[in-house]
Design a protein around this motif. Structure first.
Motif, PDB file in Angstrom:
ATOM      1  N   ARG A  66      18.171  -3.708  -5.406  1.00  0.00           N
ATOM      2  CA  ARG A  66      18.120  -2.349  -4.867  1.00  0.00           C
ATOM      3  C   ARG A  66      17.360  -2.367  -3.548  1.00  0.00           C
ATOM      4  O   ARG A  66      16.589  -3.276  -3.276  1.00  0.00           O
ATOM      5  N   ILE A  67      17.554  -1.323  -2.784  1.00  0.00           N
ATOM      6  CA  ILE A  67      16.860  -1.181  -1.507  1.00  0.00           C
ATOM      7  C   ILE A  67      15.704  -0.209  -1.678  1.00  0.00           C
ATOM      8  O   ILE A  67      15.874   0.876  -2.219  1.00  0.00           O
ATOM      9  N   CYS A  68      14.541  -0.621  -1.218  1.00  0.00           N
ATOM     10  CA  CYS A  68      13.343   0.225  -1.242  1.00  0.00           C
ATOM     11  C   CYS A  68      12.940   0.458   0.212  1.00  0.00           C
ATOM     12  O   CYS A  68      12.636  -0.491   0.935  1.00  0.00           O
ATOM     13  N   LYS A  69      12.978   1.702   0.640  1.00  0.00           N
ATOM     14  CA  LYS A  69      12.624   2.029   2.023  1.00  0.00           C
ATOM     15  C   LYS A  69      11.124   2.253   2.123  1.00  0.00           C
ATOM     16  O   LYS A  69      10.560   3.077   1.400  1.00  0.00           O
ATOM     17  N   ILE A  70      10.479   1.495   3.019  1.00  0.00           N
ATOM     18  CA  ILE A  70       9.037   1.639   3.231  1.00  0.00           C
ATOM     19  C   ILE A  70       8.769   1.945   4.696  1.00  0.00           C
ATOM     20  O   ILE A  70       9.607   1.677   5.562  1.00  0.00           O
ATOM     21  N   ASP A  71       7.610   2.520   4.939  1.00  0.00           N
ATOM     22  CA  ASP A  71       7.186   2.805   6.305  1.00  0.00           C
ATOM     23  C   ASP A  71       6.393   1.621   6.823  1.00  0.00           C
ATOM     24  O   ASP A  71       5.356   1.266   6.249  1.00  0.00           O
ATOM     25  N   GLY A  72       6.864   0.985   7.879  1.00  0.00           N
ATOM     26  CA  GLY A  72       6.139  -0.130   8.471  1.00  0.00           C
ATOM     27  C   GLY A  72       6.560  -1.467   7.895  1.00  0.00           C
ATOM     28  O   GLY A  72       7.473  -1.570   7.085  1.00  0.00           O
ATOM     29  N   CYS A  73       5.846  -2.507   8.335  1.00  0.00           N
ATOM     30  CA  CYS A  73       6.114  -3.878   7.908  1.00  0.00           C
ATOM     31  C   CYS A  73       4.827  -4.460   7.328  1.00  0.00           C
ATOM     32  O   CYS A  73       3.814  -4.536   8.032  1.00  0.00           O
ATOM     33  N   PRO A  74       4.835  -4.856   6.053  1.00  0.00           N
ATOM     34  CA  PRO A  74       3.601  -5.352   5.440  1.00  0.00           C
ATOM     35  C   PRO A  74       3.167  -6.692   6.028  1.00  0.00           C
ATOM     36  O   PRO A  74       3.985  -7.579   6.253  1.00  0.00           O
ATOM     37  N   GLY A  75       1.862  -6.821   6.264  1.00  0.00           N
ATOM     38  CA  GLY A  75       1.308  -8.065   6.786  1.00  0.00           C
ATOM     39  C   GLY A  75       0.596  -8.876   5.725  1.00  0.00           C
ATOM     40  O   GLY A  75       0.193 -10.006   5.967  1.00  0.00           O
ATOM     41  N   SER A  76       0.425  -8.297   4.542  1.00  0.00           N
ATOM     42  CA  SER A  76      -0.226  -8.994   3.436  1.00  0.00           C
ATOM     43  C   SER A  76       0.355  -8.480   2.126  1.00  0.00           C
ATOM     44  O   SER A  76       1.070  -7.475   2.096  1.00  0.00           O
ATOM     45  N   VAL A  77       0.016  -9.162   1.041  1.00  0.00           N
ATOM     46  CA  VAL A  77       0.501  -8.751  -0.277  1.00  0.00           C
ATOM     47  C   VAL A  77      -0.039  -7.372  -0.639  1.00  0.00           C
ATOM     48  O   VAL A  77       0.681  -6.530  -1.159  1.00  0.00           O
ATOM     49  N   SER A  78      -1.298  -7.112  -0.327  1.00  0.00           N
ATOM     50  CA  SER A  78      -1.866  -5.800  -0.650  1.00  0.00           C
ATOM     51  C   SER A  78      -1.155  -4.687   0.119  1.00  0.00           C
ATOM     52  O   SER A  78      -0.897  -3.621  -0.435  1.00  0.00           O
ATOM     53  N   GLU A  79      -0.821  -4.933   1.380  1.00  0.00           N
ATOM     54  CA  GLU A  79      -0.079  -3.933   2.152  1.00  0.00           C
ATOM     55  C   GLU A  79       1.307  -3.717   1.553  1.00  0.00           C
ATOM     56  O   GLU A  79       1.802  -2.589   1.510  1.00  0.00           O
ATOM     57  N   LEU A  80       1.942  -4.794   1.096  1.00  0.00           N
ATOM     58  CA  LEU A  80       3.249  -4.683   0.448  1.00  0.00           C
ATOM     59  C   LEU A  80       3.154  -3.783  -0.771  1.00  0.00           C
ATOM     60  O   LEU A  80       3.964  -2.863  -0.945  1.00  0.00           O
ATOM     61  N   ILE A  81       2.151  -4.023  -1.615  1.00  0.00           N
ATOM     62  CA  ILE A  81       1.973  -3.222  -2.826  1.00  0.00           C
ATOM     63  C   ILE A  81       1.766  -1.757  -2.474  1.00  0.00           C
ATOM     64  O   ILE A  81       2.405  -0.869  -3.041  1.00  0.00           O
ATOM     65  N   LEU A  82       0.879  -1.488  -1.514  1.00  0.00           N
ATOM     66  CA  LEU A  82       0.580  -0.104  -1.135  1.00  0.00           C
ATOM     67  C   LEU A  82       1.812   0.606  -0.576  1.00  0.00           C
ATOM     68  O   LEU A  82       2.068   1.772  -0.898  1.00  0.00           O
ATOM     69  N   LEU A  83       2.600  -0.087   0.245  1.00  0.00           N
ATOM     70  CA  LEU A  83       3.784   0.532   0.835  1.00  0.00           C
ATOM     71  C   LEU A  83       4.873   0.785  -0.202  1.00  0.00           C
ATOM     72  O   LEU A  83       5.534   1.832  -0.185  1.00  0.00           O
ATOM     73  N   VAL A  84       5.055  -0.144  -1.133  1.00  0.00           N
ATOM     74  CA  VAL A  84       6.067   0.043  -2.177  1.00  0.00           C
ATOM     75  C   VAL A  84       5.656   1.191  -3.106  1.00  0.00           C
ATOM     76  O   VAL A  84       6.478   2.042  -3.462  1.00  0.00           O
ATOM     77  N   VAL A  85       4.382   1.232  -3.482  1.00  0.00           N
ATOM     78  CA  VAL A  85       3.902   2.320  -4.340  1.00  0.00           C
ATOM     79  C   VAL A  85       4.068   3.657  -3.628  1.00  0.00           C
ATOM     80  O   VAL A  85       4.518   4.633  -4.227  1.00  0.00           O
ATOM     81  N   ASP A  86       3.724   3.693  -2.352  1.00  0.00           N
ATOM     82  CA  ASP A  86       3.870   4.916  -1.562  1.00  0.00           C
ATOM     83  C   ASP A  86       5.320   5.396  -1.589  1.00  0.00           C
ATOM     84  O   ASP A  86       5.600   6.571  -1.849  1.00  0.00           O
ATOM     85  N   SER A  87       6.254   4.490  -1.385  1.00  0.00           N
ATOM     86  CA  SER A  87       7.674   4.833  -1.387  1.00  0.00           C
ATOM     87  C   SER A  87       8.123   5.334  -2.758  1.00  0.00           C
ATOM     88  O   SER A  87       8.834   6.341  -2.866  1.00  0.00           O
ATOM     89  N   GLN A  88       7.701   4.642  -3.814  1.00  0.00           N
ATOM     90  CA  GLN A  88       8.125   5.013  -5.165  1.00  0.00           C
ATOM     91  C   GLN A  88       7.517   6.340  -5.614  1.00  0.00           C
ATOM     92  O   GLN A  88       8.177   7.122  -6.291  1.00  0.00           O
ATOM     93  N   VAL A  89       6.278   6.600  -5.229  1.00  0.00           N
ATOM     94  CA  VAL A  89       5.644   7.881  -5.573  1.00  0.00           C
ATOM     95  C   VAL A  89       6.366   9.024  -4.862  1.00  0.00           C
ATOM     96  O   VAL A  89       6.605  10.076  -5.449  1.00  0.00           O
ATOM     97  N   GLU A  90       6.731   8.807  -3.601  1.00  0.00           N
ATOM     98  CA  GLU A  90       7.478   9.833  -2.863  1.00  0.00           C
ATOM     99  C   GLU A  90       8.809  10.141  -3.556  1.00  0.00           C
ATOM    100  O   GLU A  90       9.169  11.297  -3.718  1.00  0.00           O
ATOM    101  N   GLU A  91       9.528   9.084  -3.973  1.00  0.00           N
ATOM    102  CA  GLU A  91      10.800   9.296  -4.669  1.00  0.00           C
ATOM    103  C   GLU A  91      10.594  10.032  -5.993  1.00  0.00           C
ATOM    104  O   GLU A  91      11.346  10.947  -6.327  1.00  0.00           O
TER     105      GLU A  91
END
Length: 147
Positions: free
Chosen positions: A20-45
Motif C-alpha cells: 500500500r501507499i502511505c503518504k507522508i509529509d517530508g523525507c525521513p532522515g532517521s528511523v525515528s523520523e520515519l516512525i513519527l511521519l508514518v504515525v502522523d499520516s495514519q492518525v490523520e487518516e
C-alpha cells in the motif's frame, strides 16, 4: 513523499501481504523520523474516517450492517470478526500515538524492515526514496512463563 508499505491483510482469504501507499509529509532522515511521519499520516487518516463516520458521510453508512458467510469465514480465520467500524468515542491524539509508537519500537513490540533489511536503532540514518519498500511487523508475545 509516498512510501511503499507492506501490509498483512488478515481479513483476506489467504492472509496475504499486499503493498500500500502511505503518504507522508517530508523525507525521513532517521528511523525515528520515519516512525513519527508514518504515525502522523495514519492518525490523520483515522481521524478523517472517524469524522466522516460520525457525520454519516463515510464509505459505510450505518443503516444496516450485514456480512456474507464468506466474509465471516475469512475474518474468523484471521481470529476476529468485525464490520470495520470503530466504536471509539474520540479522535486519536497524534502526540500520544507518536510517543507510543516510538516506545513500542524501543521495547521490541514491532520491527521495521526497509527492502528486507532490518532497521535496528531509532537514530539510525535513513535515506528513503519512493522506490524503497517498508515492512512493519508486529511481534506476537507467546503465552506462558519466562522462568
Amino acid at each position: 513523499m509516498k512510501l511503499r508499505v507492506n501490509v498483512k491483510s488478515v481479513g483476506k482469504r489467504r492472509n496475504s501481504v499486499e503493498e500500500r501507499i502511505c503518504k507522508i509529509d517530508g523525507c525521513p532522515g532517521s528511523v525515528s523520523e520515519l516512525i513519527l511521519l508514518v504515525v502522523d499520516s495514519q492518525v490523520e487518516e483515522y481521524n478523517q474516517r472517524f469524522k466522516e463516520a460520525r457525520e454519516g458521510q463515510g464509505d459505510y453508512p450505518e443503516l444496516l450492517g450485514c456480512m456474507t458467510r464468506e466474509e465471516i469465514e475469512d475474518q474468523a480465520r484471521g481470529g476476529r470478526i468485525g464490520f470495520g467500524v470503530s466504536y471509539g468515542e474520540q479522535e486519536a491524539d497524534k502526540k500520544a500515538a507518536q510517543r507510543n509508537a516510538v516506545q513500542c519500537f524501543e521495547d521490541g513490540i514491532y520491527r521495521i524492515f526497509m527492502d528486507g533489511r532490518p532497521l535496528e536503532e531509532l537514530d539510525e540514518p535513513l535515506c528513503a526514496t519512493e522506490e524503497n519498500v517498508f515492512t512493519f511487523v508486529r511481534l506476537t508475545m507467546l503465552a506462558g512463563r519466562m522462568w
